[in-house]
Design a protein around this motif. Structure first.
Motif, short mmCIF file in Angstrom:
data_model
loop_
_atom_site.label_atom_id
_atom_site.label_comp_id
_atom_site.label_asym_id
_atom_site.label_seq_id
_atom_site.Cartn_x
_atom_site.Cartn_y
_atom_site.Cartn_z
N UNK A 108 36.95 -4.45 -30.20
CA UNK A 108 36.42 -6.09 -30.24
C UNK A 108 36.27 -6.12 -31.85
N UNK A 109 37.08 -5.13 -32.47
CA UNK A 109 36.80 -5.15 -33.98
C UNK A 109 38.30 -5.99 -34.35
N UNK A 110 39.23 -4.63 -34.01
CA UNK A 110 40.51 -4.89 -35.18
C UNK A 110 41.46 -5.86 -34.58
N UNK A 111 41.54 -6.48 -33.34
CA UNK A 111 41.51 -8.44 -32.92
C UNK A 111 41.36 -9.53 -34.49
N UNK A 112 40.11 -9.08 -34.82
CA UNK A 112 40.18 -10.36 -35.46
C UNK A 112 40.10 -10.27 -37.37
N UNK A 113 40.79 -8.86 -37.06
CA UNK A 113 41.50 -8.37 -38.52
C UNK A 113 42.70 -8.36 -38.31
N UNK A 114 43.96 -8.38 -37.16
CA UNK A 114 44.85 -8.56 -37.13
C UNK A 114 45.36 -9.29 -36.61
N UNK A 115 46.77 -10.12 -37.36
CA UNK A 115 47.04 -11.51 -37.03
C UNK A 115 48.19 -11.39 -35.50
#
Length: 343
Positions: free
Chosen positions: A78-85
């Motif tokens: 839920x969190x890291x997908x928004x940070x990984x292009x």
């Protein structure tokens, strides 16, 4: 390393768990080497007191590893997908770790299995005055320590290796193919997974009911069949979920991604679904282990039988939860649209 609070929470849980496990493992090594039940020497009495402390440390470490694993799943899903292009779910995040993330999760699952066995034997041993299971408890703890250390190190390496600058190719590719290609009929390979998942669920149900029958908790055959049914159900249920039943949560075919089930737009269904699978995977073998303890140690027969019965009920609870969340949406889709989504 991404200094996100959840990432720091995972590392904090792992560090605290490893310190507790190393301390408990040091005592467990002394128990494995010099335990003398019934002896009244000063060294034995001191070792008995330390054994109680080691048990508490082991229980706390197991809970910390479990908490850290849950937080890690939330972080990846839920969190890291928004940070990984390019990442739309945990699949892209794991791709960005260059394979370290999958290995860390596998090691954490193995560590939790060993710590779960440790907790099972330790709790049964608490019912006996002479602690007949303590050497076994110590060996399980010693076996869990290196696995937990490797799991913590791999988790830290996976978070450190996370590349937030290079785009990944995960769910976006699947959706792009669905938009670009005409709709295709469901693959004939779907049918075996439907049959296999239903057969595995039926076998697990019958095995659990057999254990709950008269004297079933004391039967090595019945508890052994429950353990085998649980070990067979878990991989079949997970693969069938990804290949078939997840489509009824997504509303589309050919999207075989387990991590999307953890997203809010799909109702966070992945958490209870995989919890149900893990519950079956843990409680099925626990019934057989408890039965074996009761057979070899008559003074523990009553608590072992009670634990085997609870394990059978736990396996049934996991099966019921999986059935409701995996088969239920498929039946609801059939009732609403008069057709199966998978063909």
């Amino acid at each position: 390393m991404i200094p996100h609070p959840l990432a720091l929470a995972v590392l904090g849980c792992d560090l605290a768990a490893l310190l507790l496990l190393l301390f408990a493992g040091w005592i467990a090594a002394r128990i494995a080497a010099g335990w003398q039940p019934g002896a009244a020497t000063q060294a034995q009495l001191r070792l008995e007191r330390q054994a109680e402390v080691a048990r508490l440390a082991g229980h706390a470490a197991a809970l910390l590893v479990l908490l850290g694993t849950l937080v890690l799943v939330v972080l990846v899903a839920s969190v890291l997908p928004a940070l990984v292009p390019g990442a739309m779910c945990g699949t892209g995040v794991l791709q960005a770790t260059a394979g370290r993330g999958e290995r860390a999760l596998a090691l954490r699952l193995l560590a939790l299995s060993l710590l779960g066995a440790f907790r099972l034997f330790a709790r049964l041993d608490d019912h006996a005055v002479r602690s007949p299971l303590l050497p076994t408890v110590a060996r399980l703890l010693l076996l869990a320590v290196p696995v937990a250390v490797l799991a913590g190190l791999d988790t830290a390496r996976a978070l450190a290796a996370l590349d937030v600058h290079r785009p990944v190719d995960c769910c976006a590719l699947v959706y792009g193919q669905l938009r670009a290609e005409p709709a295709a009929p469901a693959s004939p390979a779907v049918a075996p997974w439907v049959v296999a998942s239903l057969a595995a669920a039926g076998a697990l149900l019958l095995a659990a009911l057999a254990v709950l029958g008269r004297s079933g908790v004391r039967s090595p055959l019945r508890t052994g069949l429950l353990a085998l049914a649980a070990l067979g159900f878990a991989p079949i249920a997970a693969l069938a979920l990804v290949r078939v039943w997840a489509a009824y949560h997504y509303g589309v075919l050919q999207h075989h991604c387990p991590w999307c089930l953890f997203l809010g737009r799909h109702g966070l269904a992945g958490y209870p679904l995989f919890l149900a699978i893990l519950l079956v995977l843990g409680e099925g073998p626990a019934a057989w282990l408890a039965q074996q303890v009761g057979r070899r140690h008559p003074e523990l027969a009553a608590p072992a039988a009670a634990r085997a019965r609870r394990a059978a009920w736990g396996a049934l609870a996991g099966l019921a939860l999986y059935t409701a969340l995996a088969f239920g949406p498929a039946l609801l889709w059939r009732w609403r649209h008069c057709v199966w989504l998978h063909g």
